[in-house]
Design a protein around this motif. Structure first.
Motif, PDB file in Angstrom:
ATOM      1  N   MET A   1       0.837  -1.188   0.000  1.00 14.08           N
ATOM      2  CA  MET A   1       0.000   0.000   0.000  1.00 14.08           C
ATOM      3  C   MET A   1       0.879   1.248   0.000  1.00 14.08           C
ATOM      4  O   MET A   1       2.090   1.185   0.123  1.00 14.08           O
ATOM      5  N   PHE A   2       0.199   2.368  -0.088  1.00 10.93           N
ATOM      6  CA  PHE A   2       0.883   3.657  -0.104  1.00 10.93           C
ATOM      7  C   PHE A   2       1.061   4.175   1.315  1.00 10.93           C
ATOM      8  O   PHE A   2       0.210   3.996   2.178  1.00 10.93           O
ATOM      9  N   GLY A   3       2.161   4.863   1.531  1.00 10.92           N
ATOM     10  CA  GLY A   3       2.390   5.519   2.812  1.00 10.92           C
ATOM     11  C   GLY A   3       1.927   6.966   2.742  1.00 10.92           C
ATOM     12  O   GLY A   3       1.437   7.446   1.714  1.00 10.92           O
ATOM     13  N   ILE A   4       2.086   7.678   3.821  1.00 12.24           N
ATOM     14  CA  ILE A   4       1.664   9.083   3.886  1.00 12.24           C
ATOM     15  C   ILE A   4       2.449   9.935   2.886  1.00 12.24           C
ATOM     16  O   ILE A   4       1.881  10.799   2.220  1.00 12.24           O
ATOM     17  N   GLY A   5       3.736   9.694   2.747  1.00 17.25           N
ATOM     18  CA  GLY A   5       4.570  10.469   1.827  1.00 17.25           C
ATOM     19  C   GLY A   5       4.137  10.309   0.379  1.00 17.25           C
ATOM     20  O   GLY A   5       4.030  11.288  -0.365  1.00 17.25           O
ATOM     21  N   GLU A   6       3.858   9.058  -0.016  1.00 19.74           N
ATOM     22  CA  GLU A   6       3.436   8.810  -1.402  1.00 19.74           C
ATOM     23  C   GLU A   6       2.071   9.419  -1.677  1.00 19.74           C
ATOM     24  O   GLU A   6       1.823   9.974  -2.762  1.00 19.74           O
ATOM     25  N   LEU A   7       1.161   9.330  -0.717  1.00 21.20           N
ATOM     26  CA  LEU A   7      -0.169   9.912  -0.900  1.00 21.20           C
ATOM     27  C   LEU A   7      -0.090  11.440  -0.995  1.00 21.20           C
ATOM     28  O   LEU A   7      -0.805  12.061  -1.783  1.00 21.20           O
ATOM     29  N   THR A   8       0.796  12.049  -0.225  1.00 23.49           N
ATOM     30  CA  THR A   8       0.969  13.497  -0.273  1.00 23.49           C
ATOM     31  C   THR A   8       1.501  13.929  -1.634  1.00 23.49           C
ATOM     32  O   THR A   8       1.001  14.890  -2.230  1.00 23.49           O
ATOM     33  N   ILE A   9       2.493  13.220  -2.143  1.00 24.51           N
ATOM     34  CA  ILE A   9       3.058  13.541  -3.453  1.00 24.51           C
ATOM     35  C   ILE A   9       2.008  13.351  -4.546  1.00 24.51           C
ATOM     36  O   ILE A   9       1.872  14.191  -5.446  1.00 24.51           O
TER      37      ILE A   9
END
Length: 68
Positions: A1-9
């Motif tokens: 899954m995606f982490g917070i950093g990837e979702l923010t980007i």
């Protein structure tokens, strides 16, 4: 899954892509607002320097009929 950093980007990229279409309108609106504020500031400065005016300032707009 995606982490917070990837979702923010990913969110920033989506916002940037969608904002490109509206960027010219936003800058045009900001320019109009800046011109209006500048002219109002100049009018206030002129009003303060002249003292009381003998004639009222005319503002163009719609005319309406008065009810008697």
């Amino acid at each position: 899954m995606f982490g917070i950093g990837e979702l923010t980007i990913l969110l920033l990229v989506i916002v940037a892509v969608l904002a490109v279409k509206r960027l010219p309108d936003l800058t045009r609106s900001a320019g109009k607002a800046a011109r209006i504020l500048k002219s109002e500031k100049r009018a206030l400065r002129d009003e303060d320097g002249d003292g009381p005016r003998s004639s009222p300032r005319v503002i163009r707009g719609e005319t309406t009929e008065r009810d008697s």
